[in-house]
Design a protein around this motif. Structure first.
Motif, PDB file in Angstrom:
ATOM      1  N   UNK A  17      -1.370  81.128 -14.999  1.00 53.39           N
ATOM      2  CA  UNK A  17      -0.549  80.505 -16.111  1.00 53.39           C
ATOM      3  C   UNK A  17      -0.244  79.042 -15.749  1.00 53.39           C
ATOM      4  N   UNK A  18      -0.904  78.056 -16.584  1.00 54.31           N
ATOM      5  CA  UNK A  18      -0.442  76.756 -16.792  1.00 54.31           C
ATOM      6  C   UNK A  18       0.443  76.432 -17.983  1.00 54.31           C
ATOM      7  N   UNK A  44      -8.997  72.645  -2.334  1.00 55.49           N
ATOM      8  CA  UNK A  44      -8.189  73.126  -0.965  1.00 55.49           C
ATOM      9  C   UNK A  44      -8.076  74.781  -1.275  1.00 55.49           C
ATOM     10  N   UNK A  45      -7.762  75.324  -2.367  1.00 57.22           N
ATOM     11  CA  UNK A  45      -7.584  77.046  -2.434  1.00 57.22           C
ATOM     12  C   UNK A  45      -8.954  77.548  -2.382  1.00 57.22           C
ATOM     13  N   UNK A 101     -11.446  87.599 -10.778  1.00 59.97           N
ATOM     14  CA  UNK A 101     -12.078  86.349 -11.126  1.00 59.97           C
ATOM     15  C   UNK A 101     -10.860  85.644 -11.949  1.00 59.97           C
ATOM     16  N   UNK A 102     -10.347  84.442 -10.881  1.00 63.20           N
ATOM     17  CA  UNK A 102      -9.255  84.020 -11.640  1.00 63.20           C
ATOM     18  C   UNK A 102      -9.628  82.759 -12.652  1.00 63.20           C
ATOM     19  N   UNK A 141      -2.323  78.633  -8.182  1.00 62.58           N
ATOM     20  CA  UNK A 141      -3.346  79.116  -8.067  1.00 62.58           C
ATOM     21  C   UNK A 141      -3.213  80.335  -6.891  1.00 62.58           C
ATOM     22  N   UNK A 142      -2.743  79.729  -5.844  1.00 64.97           N
ATOM     23  CA  UNK A 142      -2.454  80.465  -4.596  1.00 64.97           C
ATOM     24  C   UNK A 142      -1.637  81.848  -4.663  1.00 64.97           C
ATOM     25  N   UNK A 143      -0.774  81.599  -5.979  1.00 66.53           N
ATOM     26  CA  UNK A 143       0.078  82.642  -6.248  1.00 66.53           C
ATOM     27  C   UNK A 143      -0.445  83.950  -6.797  1.00 66.53           C
TER      28      UNK A 143
END
Ligand code: PMP
Ligand code: GLU
Length: 390
Positions: free
Chosen positions: A144-145, A192-193, A119-120, A158-160
């Motif tokens: 991480x932001x 999108x993701x 879970x992201x 997110x994709x990473x």
């Protein structure tokens, strides 16, 4: 004695509630602590909401309600979703009223997670997200932001972090603790993701009505392709100053609500009956009380951000929503836990260490500004006094 639960042993208790508790205990011991820890509005619940609860009790709302909630509350949430969020939902199959939004999050996570699922979540995040993911059997994966780009959400970030085990993404806007409000561009990145990788999205909108400077809340479930994969979490605690009533709700596709309802009926039966009637009154009634509280938080924010930045050694970004400031202390050698200890011991100010919100929160302290203005003024004076020793 045989071993106790390893799962429960593996997670911390709530960091924000621990700070509030410590402040409460110090006050009981006669210390003049200013509590900027837990986010609990200093306003009383508006009178018409309290009156609705008393009327409901007198009317006999003191028995077991249906597991998903009383019809009055379910239809009030459905009407609110149509009015505020542009989302049409069936009150009987797509909503469950919960004892606090916290339980709505637990239900949402439990309904979508199988062992090993990742879970992201976007970090910094509310301190309870990673432990809640673990408790529902998932693996927490932080995206991480960074403060340097104002915690911008991008599809690439997110994709990473997506793998073939990724199941869902948790998004919280307005954000606790950063005060960011998701822009259209950021919402598009999430969509999108989510569509690309078939992710469920848990949209925690509990600070929806606490947004400043004309910005607006974007409800992810209203965006194309998202209704079938979005689990919206919200509640009465923040907008209506109802933290102690324990009132939240989850809105999601019917099969998810059916699972959530099974867990809730087995674990807690339902939320409290008269709290649900009070919440129906809150949602259906006049909304100017919400606007008034929001305006007050905005003026406290204006005061605090300027006053904190005027103190040498303190840096505080402006916030767009919610009611937390997240200052940092450039030049100090203390980590956020040491800084929180220093502030409570030396300045009698209770704040939450930034690291409780994830490693990207390190170096920060979270101050709740849902606190009386004179306490905020006193906290600034105290901070200025200890500033040379930060
Ligand atoms: N989500 C976020 C981001 C929060 O800060 C909180 C804190 N109260 C909650 C959910 C849960 O709120 P409650 O259980 O009081 O409804
Ligand atoms: N959500 C609030 C906070 O972050 C209240 C305490 C809690 O439930 O964590 O402080």
């Amino acid at each position: 004695m045989k071993e106790l639960s390893r799962l429960l042993g593996s997670v911390p208790g709530s960091a924000t509630m621990a700070v509030s508790e410590k402040a409460r205990q110090m006050r009981a011991a006669g210390k003049d602590v200013i509590g900027l820890g837990g986010g609990d509005p200093d306003f009383a619940t508006p009178d018409h909401i309290v009156a609705a609860a008393f009327a409901a009790i007198e009317d006999g709302a003191t028995h077991y309600p249906p597991a998903k909630g009383v019809p009055e509350a379910l239809t009030a949430v459905a009407a609110k979703m149509a009015r505020d969020n542009g989302v049409k939902v069936d009150p009987l199959s797509q909503i469950i009223i919960t004892p606090g939004a916290k339980w709505a999050i637990h239900l949402a996570l439990s309904a979508v997670t199988n062992p090993g699922d990742e879970i992201l979540y976007l970090e910094p995040c509310w301190a309870s997200y990673p432990p809640m993911i673990t408790l529902s059997g998932g693996t927490p994966v932080p995206v991480g932001l960074t403060p340097a780009d104002n915690y911008a959400i991008t599809a690439d970030a997110i994709r990473a972090c997506v793998t073939d085990r990724s199941k869902a993404l948790m998004v919280n806007s307005p954000n606790n603790p950063t005060g960011r409000v998701m822009t259209e561009e950021e919402a598009d990145a999430v969509v999108e993701v989510a569509l690309e990788h078939d992710l469920y999205v848990l949209a925690d909108e509990i600070y929806e009505h606490l947004i400043y400077d004309g910005r607006r809340n974007i409800s992810l479930s209203a965006l194309p392709g998202m209704a079938e994969r979005t689990l919206t979490i919200n509640g009465a605690s923040k907008a209506y100053a109802m933290t102690g009533w324990r009132m939240g709700w989850l809105v999601a596709p019917a099969p998810i609500i059916a699972l959530a309802s099974k867990l809730s009926s087995q674990a807690v039966s339902s939320a409290a009956s008269f709290s649900m009637h009070a919440t129906a009154a809150a949602l259906n009634g006049p909304q100017d009380c919400v606007a008034e509280m929001c305006a007050s938080y905005a003026s406290r924010r204006d005061f605090m951000v300027e006053a904190l930045n005027a103190i040498d050694g303190v840096h505080c970004r402006n916030i767009e929503g919610a009611f937390y400031l997240f200052p940092s202390f450039p030049g100090s050698d203390r980590d956020s836990i040491q800084m929180a200890e220093f502030l409570i011991e030396e300045a009698l100010i209770a704040g939450t260490p930034g690291v409780a919100f994830g490693s990207t929160g390190e170096g920060h302290i979270r101050f709740s500004i849902a606190t009386a203005k004179d306490d905020l003024e006193r906290s600034v004076e105290r901070l200025a006094q200890v500033a040379p020793r930060l």
